[in-house]
Scaffold this motif. Structure first.
Motif, PDB file in Angstrom:
ATOM      1  N   LEU A 169      44.174  32.927  34.060  1.00 30.25           N
ATOM      2  CA  LEU A 169      44.064  34.046  35.000  1.00 30.25           C
ATOM      3  C   LEU A 169      43.628  35.327  34.279  1.00 30.25           C
ATOM      4  CD1 LEU A 169      44.514  34.838  37.986  1.00 30.25           C
ATOM      5  CD2 LEU A 169      46.836  35.503  37.357  1.00 30.25           C
ATOM      6  N   ALA A 170      44.216  35.573  33.111  1.00 34.39           N
ATOM      7  CA  ALA A 170      43.843  36.770  32.343  1.00 34.39           C
ATOM      8  C   ALA A 170      42.397  36.673  31.856  1.00 34.39           C
ATOM      9  CB  ALA A 170      44.792  36.949  31.169  1.00 34.39           C
ATOM     10  N   ARG A 171      42.005  35.465  31.427  1.00 36.90           N
ATOM     11  CA  ARG A 171      40.634  35.294  30.929  1.00 36.90           C
ATOM     12  C   ARG A 171      39.606  35.513  32.038  1.00 36.90           C
ATOM     13  NH1 ARG A 171      36.864  31.476  30.862  1.00 36.90           N
ATOM     14  NH2 ARG A 171      38.210  30.067  32.037  1.00 36.90           N
ATOM     15  N   ILE A 172      39.906  35.034  33.244  1.00 38.98           N
ATOM     16  CA  ILE A 172      38.985  35.212  34.370  1.00 38.98           C
ATOM     17  C   ILE A 172      38.878  36.686  34.756  1.00 38.98           C
ATOM     18  CG2 ILE A 172      38.678  34.732  36.834  1.00 38.98           C
ATOM     19  CD1 ILE A 172      39.944  31.972  36.279  1.00 38.98           C
ATOM     20  N   ARG A 173      40.037  37.357  34.786  1.00 38.81           N
ATOM     21  CA  ARG A 173      40.060  38.737  35.280  1.00 38.81           C
ATOM     22  C   ARG A 173      39.511  39.740  34.276  1.00 38.81           C
ATOM     23  NH1 ARG A 173      41.613  41.868  39.191  1.00 38.81           N
ATOM     24  NH2 ARG A 173      42.664  43.857  38.838  1.00 38.81           N
ATOM     25  N   ARG A 174      39.661  39.474  32.972  1.00 38.21           N
ATOM     26  CA  ARG A 174      39.246  40.449  31.967  1.00 38.21           C
ATOM     27  C   ARG A 174      37.723  40.581  31.934  1.00 38.21           C
ATOM     28  NH1 ARG A 174      41.651  43.071  28.109  1.00 38.21           N
ATOM     29  NH2 ARG A 174      43.570  41.847  28.314  1.00 38.21           N
ATOM     30  N   PRO A 175      37.190  41.825  31.844  1.00 38.64           N
ATOM     31  CA  PRO A 175      35.729  42.008  31.737  1.00 38.64           C
ATOM     32  C   PRO A 175      35.188  41.313  30.502  1.00 38.64           C
ATOM     33  CG  PRO A 175      36.851  44.110  32.137  1.00 38.64           C
ATOM     34  CD  PRO A 175      37.916  43.116  31.821  1.00 38.64           C
TER      35      PRO A 175
ATOM     36  N   HIS B 226      44.512  31.409  50.917  1.00 41.87           N
ATOM     37  CA  HIS B 226      43.629  32.511  50.524  1.00 41.87           C
ATOM     38  C   HIS B 226      42.367  32.055  49.795  1.00 41.87           C
ATOM     39  CE1 HIS B 226      46.789  35.130  51.848  1.00 41.87           C
ATOM     40  NE2 HIS B 226      47.645  34.689  50.937  1.00 41.87           N
ATOM     41  N   ARG B 227      42.315  30.798  49.380  1.00 44.07           N
ATOM     42  CA  ARG B 227      41.129  30.206  48.759  1.00 44.07           C
ATOM     43  C   ARG B 227      40.534  31.113  47.672  1.00 44.07           C
ATOM     44  NH1 ARG B 227      39.813  25.688  51.269  1.00 44.07           N
ATOM     45  NH2 ARG B 227      40.539  25.349  53.417  1.00 44.07           N
ATOM     46  N   PRO B 228      41.237  31.327  46.594  1.00 47.05           N
ATOM     47  CA  PRO B 228      40.682  32.142  45.498  1.00 47.05           C
ATOM     48  C   PRO B 228      39.468  31.462  44.870  1.00 47.05           C
ATOM     49  CG  PRO B 228      42.675  31.021  44.774  1.00 47.05           C
ATOM     50  CD  PRO B 228      42.570  30.789  46.256  1.00 47.05           C
ATOM     51  N   VAL B 229      38.602  32.278  44.299  1.00 44.61           N
ATOM     52  CA  VAL B 229      37.391  31.729  43.675  1.00 44.61           C
ATOM     53  C   VAL B 229      37.754  30.773  42.541  1.00 44.61           C
ATOM     54  CG1 VAL B 229      35.282  32.358  42.438  1.00 44.61           C
ATOM     55  CG2 VAL B 229      36.105  33.811  44.295  1.00 44.61           C
TER      56      VAL B 229
END
Length: 761
Positions: free
Chosen positions: A100-106, A41-44
């Motif tokens: 993962l949480a740090r990347i996803r959080r605004p 899936h090659r995530p960013v």
């Protein structure tokens, strides 16, 4: 399904090498699935998933070491290499999940961080009471100190995973399938850890009793990485943070944990664990106060932002977006306010209506982009020459107004208007001086005459004055004075009278013959409108221009079309002339309205005449000023109606336009037959030949002498009309036009028409 089968197989197998081997295979498969998901899936941001795979491999390594040495995790015993691998696995997994949480959080989502901290702290107390506290109580101090550290490290690792899970769940946005799977995996893992700690010393199964839950966690974790939504889970969310019902419930339960723990201990008769509960309560209260302060600050900021947005919307709604001047709505509001202030102070209000001259030519020549630039320059120039306190506004298109307050004499308004005319007459340089545009201004001036004048009335007076200024030569200013006011009143009387005349049968048609130049045969008639009021004929010039300024002209045209078509049908039957035609004038306003198509078609159909025998005469100006007129006339021509360009030579008079317009007939204006016009004799042949070159039939009007008719015959002009050939008369006075040349009187007129009233069309 494969993972579920593996878990079922593990449960069914007896303890031994096969069961241990299956456990290792599932662990390795989970790590492989994490790596495969990244490649598939090659995530960013692949780093979090690779860290999870590394943490799982450390757990597999711990299982291999334990299987080889017989060593197990020493939650309450002596620590070893297995514990080092397990605890390092927890640490690496926690770092991956935190990434993962740090990347996803605004960005700057401090509220979400506090929410997750409150929930983590609250439920950490449960972990302490269930796992850590019993381990500390069982430690007698005889072993190494590292054993105590390891015993406490395992529940702390679960607290860390719980905190990261809460952090992920408090991030706003759609609950992706990958997030649901990851949540399930972490819940199974934490449940397995807590269950193992709770069963230690209680069940003979020891640490292996919870192995199915661990295996289930591995399987679901691997499925998380293989699901396509893991790619979206690895990018920042764009959703706005909000306090939903689920989050509010979790925060409430977290805050109730300390008093709940004390209540359970009290009811169970156990020793109250005061200091951990007190520390947790103090930390929760501090976090809650900080969260409440942040929520109030965010609410205040949102209210201020909404206020600024509403103010911006109100400002934008009152301004013209191109020139940033007040728009029509705001201009009328300001005008009403100025009139109210003038009423209180006893002063007068002046209003300038500025109508640009030549703006359409700029748009046609340079394009609408250049037209917008011209409007911006015009607005700046006007603002620069008005008085301090005067308001310049744009009504729309190329129309502006200037609001003048506290006017004492009309000369003040005239002076401002003259400065506006002079400023707008200067050349406008476009594209940084590469092109030059020239416009001007016709300005109408209106002054409030009394305290009760309405804004719409004053605007209308200024508009009428601007119209007179434009009609008087453009580039000038005109005041709406008493003479114009009286003229306006007279026009209103005429307009209302004409509307009544339609229903009172005061309108009538006169018919002027159109004659073949070569044979003298009557080919048809032109229907000319007359208004008979109190037994007197009102000249057409007295009421038709007034009617053309309103939609009333459309009703008048429709009436003329119906009556003329009916008269043509009657003459056709009585005279046996199926070739006879009827020419009817159609106003430019009517031609520009879509209803003209139905009006013309209905008139022909009701009379039962061939559309080709109904000629629609339209002026050059009507066709050029409104492109819609050309579209409608083209449609009528496609239905068989003939289109005639009336009064050619009085409007734009561009021969090149003849090929672009939907025409069948070119009607030459009477001035080209006038001997007093020096250029007439030279231009008439050019016009006739041009009409023929474009395949048009040429009709000359204004023939009053035999030598004019002879000239037309020499030039090859097909048809003509004029006093020499017949005056306009009522239908009852028209002599039957049978085939062949009509008998004429000694003056050259048809006998029945020679004595008709000399009323010009």
């Amino acid at each position: 399904m494969v993972g579920g089968a593996a878990v079922a197989a593990y449960v069914s197998l007896p303890p031994g090498l096969g069961r241990d081997g299956l456990f290792l295979v599932v662990g390795l498969a989970q790590a492989a699935a994490l790596v495969a998901g990244v490649r598939l899936h090659r995530p960013v941001s692949p780093t979090p998933w690779l860290l999870m795979a590394a943490g799982q491999m450390l757990w597999v390594l711990a299982s291999v070491v334990g299987a080889a040495t017989g060593e197990t995790a020493a939650i309450d015993g002596s620590p070893g290499l297995v514990d080092v691998c397990y605890l390092l696995g927890y640490l690496v997994l926690g770092i991956g999940l935190f990434q993962l949480a740090r990347i996803r959080r605004p960005p700057r989502d401090l509220g979400g961080f506090l929410d997750s901290a409150i929930i983590t702290v609250g439920f950490s107390l449960l972990c302490w009471e269930i796992v850590a506290a019993p381990s500390l109580a069982a430690y007698d101090g005889s072993g190494a100190g590292t054993a105590l550290v390891v015993a406490v490290a395992y529940p702390l690792a679960d607290v860390m995973l719980l905190g990261v899970l809460v952090a992920l769940l408090t991030i706003p946005g759609r609950r992706l399938p990958a997030l649901r799977l990851l949540t399930t995996a972490l819940v199974l893992l934490i449940a397995a850890d807590l269950g193992t700690a709770a069963l230690r010393g209680v069940s003979s199964a020891g640490p292996t009793a919870m192995n199915p839950l661990w295996l289930g966690s591995y399987v679901v974790w691997g499925a998380t990485a293989l699901h396509p939504s893991m790619r979206e889970l690895s990018v920042p969310t764009t959703a706005e943070p909000r306090l939903g019902p689920a989050l509010m419930t979790a925060l409430t339960l977290a805050v109730l944990v300390p008093p709940g723990v004390l209540a359970v201990q009290q009811l169970a008769g156990r020793r109250l664990d005061v200091w951990p509960v007190l520390g947790c309560a103090v930390l929760l209260i501090s976090l809650m106060i900080f969260r409440l302060w942040l929520a109030i600050a965010q609410m205040t900021t949102a209210i201020r932002a909404r206020g600024r947005a509403q103010a911006d919307l109100a400002r934008q709604a009152s301004l013209d977006p191109l020139t940033m001047l007040p728009n029509r709505t705001q201009a009328m509001r300001l005008l009403a306010g100025a009139l109210a202030q003038a009423k209180r102070s006893g002063t007068r209000v002046g209003l300038l209506f500025v109508d640009l001259d030549g703006f359409k030519a700029v748009n046609d020549r340079f394009g609408h982009g250049a037209g917008d630039e011209v409007l911006q320059v015009v607005s700046r120039r006007m603002a620069a020459v008005v008085r301090n306190g005067d308001v310049v506004a744009r009504l729309g298109g190329d129309e502006f107004i200037v609001l003048l307050e506290r006017i004492t004499v009309s000369e003040e308004a005239r002076a401002v208007a003259q400065r506006v005319v002079q400023a707008l007459a200067e050349t406008i340089l476009l594209d940084d001086g590469l092109r030059a545009a020239q416009v001007g201004a016709s300005v109408g001036i209106a002054l409030s005459q009394d305290a009760d004048v309405e804004p719409d009335v004053l605007l209308n007076e200024a508009d009428i004055a601007a119209y007179r200024a434009k009609a008087g030569g453009r580039g000038r200013a005109e005041v709406f004075d008493q003479g114009l006011r009286e003229e306006l009143r007279q026009r209103a009387v005429v307009e209302s009278g004409l509307a009544a005349a339609l229903s009172a049968d005061e309108l009538e048609l006169h018919y002027q013959p159109i004659v073949c130049v070569d044979t003298g045969e009557v080919e048809g008639y032109e229907a000319l409108l007359r208004w008979r009021r109190d037994d007197a004929l009102i000249p057409p010039d007295s009421f038709i221009p007034i009617a053309e300024e309103s939609e009333l002209i459309c009703e008048v045209d429709a009436w003329v079309l119906q009556r003329a078509a009916q008269q043509l049908a009657l003459w056709t039957r009585d005279w046996h002339r199926p070739d006879l035609v009827m020419a009817v004038n159609v106003s430019g306003r009517h031609a520009a309205r879509a209803r003209v198509i139905a009006d013309v078609a209905d008139a022909a159909q009701a009379a039962g005449i061939d559309p080709a025998r109904l000629v629609l005469e339209v002026t050059e100006t009507a066709m050029v000023d409104d492109p819609a007129a050309v579209v409608h006339l083209s449609e009528l021509r496609s239905r068989g109606f003939a289109i005639s360009l009336d009064d050619f030579g009085t409007g734009y008079s561009s021969l090149a336009r003849l090929e672009q317009l939907p025409l069948d007939i070119l009607k030459v204006d009477r001035k080209f037959l006038d001997p007093d016009v020096p250029s007439a004799a030279k231009l008439l042949p050019l016009i006739v030949h041009a009409g023929h070159a474009f395949g048009l039939t040429v009709v000359a009007e204004g023939v009053e002498h035999e030598h004019q008719l002879a000239t037309l015959r020499i030039l090859g002009c097909e048809s003509a009309q004029g006093y020499h050939l017949g005056r306009p008369v009522r239908a009852t006075d028209v002599r039957p036009a049978t085939a062949g040349r009509q008998p004429t009187s000694p003056s050259g007129l048809p006998q029945a028409q020679a004595a008709a009233p000399a009323t010009r069309p």
